[in-house]
Design a protein around this motif. Structure first.
Motif, PDB file in Angstrom:
ATOM      1  N   TYR A 155       0.703  -1.264   0.136  1.00 38.48           N
ATOM      2  CA  TYR A 155       0.022  -0.027   0.066  1.00 38.48           C
ATOM      3  C   TYR A 155       0.904   1.278   0.008  1.00 38.48           C
ATOM      4  O   TYR A 155       0.178   2.463  -0.138  1.00 38.48           O
ATOM      5  N   GLY A 156       2.248   1.182   0.184  1.00 40.04           N
ATOM      6  CA  GLY A 156       3.155   2.165   0.029  1.00 40.04           C
ATOM      7  C   GLY A 156       2.651   3.291   1.015  1.00 40.04           C
ATOM      8  O   GLY A 156       2.119   3.290   1.991  1.00 40.04           O
ATOM      9  N   GLU A 157       3.628   4.556   0.609  1.00 43.18           N
ATOM     10  CA  GLU A 157       3.404   5.559   1.422  1.00 43.18           C
ATOM     11  C   GLU A 157       2.044   6.279   1.594  1.00 43.18           C
ATOM     12  O   GLU A 157       1.619   6.955   2.719  1.00 43.18           O
ATOM     13  N   ALA A 158       1.207   6.231   0.562  1.00 37.64           N
ATOM     14  CA  ALA A 158      -0.205   6.624   0.946  1.00 37.64           C
ATOM     15  C   ALA A 158      -0.946   6.008   1.912  1.00 37.64           C
ATOM     16  O   ALA A 158      -1.657   6.754   2.599  1.00 37.64           O
ATOM     17  N   GLY A 159      -0.907   4.796   1.942  1.00 37.89           N
ATOM     18  CA  GLY A 159      -1.186   3.936   3.197  1.00 37.89           C
ATOM     19  C   GLY A 159      -0.826   4.156   4.248  1.00 37.89           C
ATOM     20  O   GLY A 159      -1.750   4.298   5.446  1.00 37.89           O
ATOM     21  N   GLN A 160       0.535   4.604   4.543  1.00 38.81           N
ATOM     22  CA  GLN A 160       1.158   4.731   5.578  1.00 38.81           C
ATOM     23  C   GLN A 160       0.574   6.273   6.213  1.00 38.81           C
ATOM     24  O   GLN A 160       0.239   6.626   7.207  1.00 38.81           O
ATOM     25  N   GLU A 161       0.482   7.282   5.199  1.00 37.36           N
ATOM     26  CA  GLU A 161       0.103   8.614   5.425  1.00 37.36           C
ATOM     27  C   GLU A 161      -1.320   8.542   6.040  1.00 37.36           C
ATOM     28  O   GLU A 161      -1.644   9.342   7.055  1.00 37.36           O
ATOM     29  N   LEU A 162      -2.184   7.678   5.472  1.00 31.88           N
ATOM     30  CA  LEU A 162      -3.636   7.744   6.050  1.00 31.88           C
ATOM     31  C   LEU A 162      -3.630   7.199   7.203  1.00 31.88           C
ATOM     32  O   LEU A 162      -4.285   7.925   8.232  1.00 31.88           O
TER      33      LEU A 162
END
Length: 287
Positions: free
Chosen positions: A207-214
């Motif tokens: 899920y990468g950075e977008a998942g981690q940011e959310l």
């Protein structure tokens, strides 16, 4: 009137505070927890030294342990006036990142554990034609959030148990209430108590950075609000005492205790109840 109150998950957090608060008010509290001779021996000893507290071994994931604990209490006191289902585990992670076994582990505590205690206490409560069962759910028990699907799924289930049982047990004078707390600084949320989390790290990574940011933004919002509103776990313990002391027949089905929600939780509960009343009328049901 002093009552016999059985509370699950009393070694830490809300459960420990409930035990101390209710015992101080003069009620006899059965403080149930796992591992009173090993992992939670210190907590068991501490609570066992408190006036009006009786500590018992209880693993809500084990049928025999639940049956033994309730039989021991009923044999000793002859009744249980109030059951508080507090024992639970939390957990976070992307839905795709959870193995089925990991989800089952959470549900064993949060859902099946509640059903086990119901089935253990109800014969005595039905015979007495009296009783109060209080279940701790979540401030988000009417909707869900990302990264918390299995946890909130379990709390939805407990809301369903509470509401359905309320109708089924009405003829026996047994009341069911769900307490809906918001985010409080207990061991469940501060990292000191292990939860049951998503266990497929390779999927999470995809899920990468977008998942981690959310995920980070949700965590910051929840814990930021917890600090902003200075959420005090004692509010939940005091809420339990309030419900216990209410006159029979006056207790609400849902009892939200979430300052962060700023009344939106009460609004949601009222709206849901009104819509259900219309649905029941449309079907011609008698509840």
């Amino acid at each position: 009137m002093k009552k016999i109150i059985f509370i699950t998950g009393t070694s830490t957090g809300f459960g420990k505070l409930m035990t101390l608060t209710l015992a101080k008010a003069g009620h006899t509290v059965i403080a149930a927890m796992r591992g009173i001779d090993n992992r939670n021996a210190a907590a068991a000893k501490e609570l066992g030294a408190v006036e009006n507290v009786d500590v018992v071994e209880l693993d809500v994931t084990n049928d025999q342990s639940v049956n033994n604990a309730f039989k021991t209490v009923l044999d000793k006191y002859g009744k249980i006036d109030v059951l508080v289902n507090n024992a639970a585990v939390s957990g976070f992670g992307l839905l795709e990142s959870w193995s089925i076994d990991q989800i089952k582990q959470m549900e064993e505590v949060n859902v099946y554990g509640v059903i086990r205690t119901y089935q253990a206490v109800l014969p005595a409560m039905r015979k007495a034609k009296s009783g109060l069962i209080i279940n701790l759910t979540s401030g988000a028990s009417g909707f869900t959030l990302p990264f918390m699907v299995p946890y909130l799924m379990s709390k939805f289930a407990v809301e369903t148990i509470t509401e359905g049982a309320q109708h089924e047990l009405k003829q026996y004078g047994i009341e069911n209430v769900s307490i809906q707390p918001g985010v409080y600084p207990t061991e469940m949320n501060n990292g000191s108590k292990a939860g049951v989390h998503a266990d497929k790290a390779n999927i999470t990574a995809e899920y990468g950075e977008a998942g981690q940011e959310l995920f980070n933004s949700i965590g910051q919002a929840l814990f930021g609000k917890m600090a902003e509103f200075n959420m005090d776990p004692q509010v939940i313990a005091d809420g339990i005492l309030t419900l216990v002391n209410m006159e029979k027949g006056t207790r609400p089905l849902r009892y939200p205790l979430d300052a962060i929600a700023q009344g939106t939780d009460k609004e949601f509960i009222a709206a849901r109840a009104a819509i259900k009343d219309k649905w029941v009328a449309s079907y011609g049901l008698s509840l």
